[in-house]
Design a protein around this motif. Sequence first.
Motif, PDB file in Angstrom:
ATOM      1  N   ASP A  27       0.819  -1.227   0.000  1.00 14.44           N
ATOM      2  CA  ASP A  27       0.000   0.000   0.000  1.00 14.44           C
ATOM      3  C   ASP A  27       0.843   1.262   0.000  1.00 14.44           C
ATOM      4  O   ASP A  27       0.516   2.237  -0.682  1.00 14.44           O
ATOM      5  N   GLU A  31       0.723   4.229  -2.812  1.00 10.70           N
ATOM      6  CA  GLU A  31       0.517   5.659  -2.521  1.00 10.70           C
ATOM      7  C   GLU A  31       1.621   6.496  -3.160  1.00 10.70           C
ATOM      8  O   GLU A  31       1.357   7.567  -3.708  1.00 10.70           O
ATOM      9  N   GLN A  34       0.947   6.784  -6.797  1.00 11.02           N
ATOM     10  CA  GLN A  34      -0.099   7.783  -7.043  1.00 11.02           C
ATOM     11  C   GLN A  34       0.499   9.188  -7.034  1.00 11.02           C
ATOM     12  O   GLN A  34       0.185  10.010  -7.899  1.00 11.02           O
ATOM     13  N   ARG A  60       2.342  14.546   2.591  1.00  9.50           N
ATOM     14  CA  ARG A  60       1.369  14.081   1.593  1.00  9.50           C
ATOM     15  C   ARG A  60       0.212  15.073   1.482  1.00  9.50           C
ATOM     16  O   ARG A  60      -0.233  15.393   0.388  1.00  9.50           O
TER      17      ARG A  60
END
Length: 109
Positions: A27, A31, A34, A60
Motif C-alpha cells: 500500500d 501511494e 499515485q 502528503r
Amino acid sequence: RTLHYYDELGLLTPSEVTAAGYRLYGDDKLERLQQILFFRELDFPLREIARILDSPDFSRQEALRQQKRLLTLKRDRLEGQSRVFMHNIRFSFVLSRQAVRLPCSQSLG
C-alpha cells in the motif's frame, strides 16, 4: 516497463520480488506511485519528483494541496488556449465566407 524504469531510477522500488521475478507493491508503494503519477500529470521531471518525495519535509497533505493548485492553474491555462483556438477558428471561418469570389467569366484559365 514504467515500473522497471522507476525502479532503475530508485523512484519506486517494489516491496518484494518473487522467485519468478514478479514485482509486488504494498500500500505504501501504491501511494507513492499515485504521487508520482500526479506529479507526472503536472509535467514534473522524474528527478524532481524523486527529490520532492524523498525530502524529509515531504507532507502528503501539502503535496495534495499543491497538486490541486497546480491542476487548477493548468486547467485555466488550457481553457485560455481553447478560447484562443476557438476564436481563431471563428475568425478563419468569417474570412473564408468573406473571400472574394470571381464570376465565371473572370476565372483564371
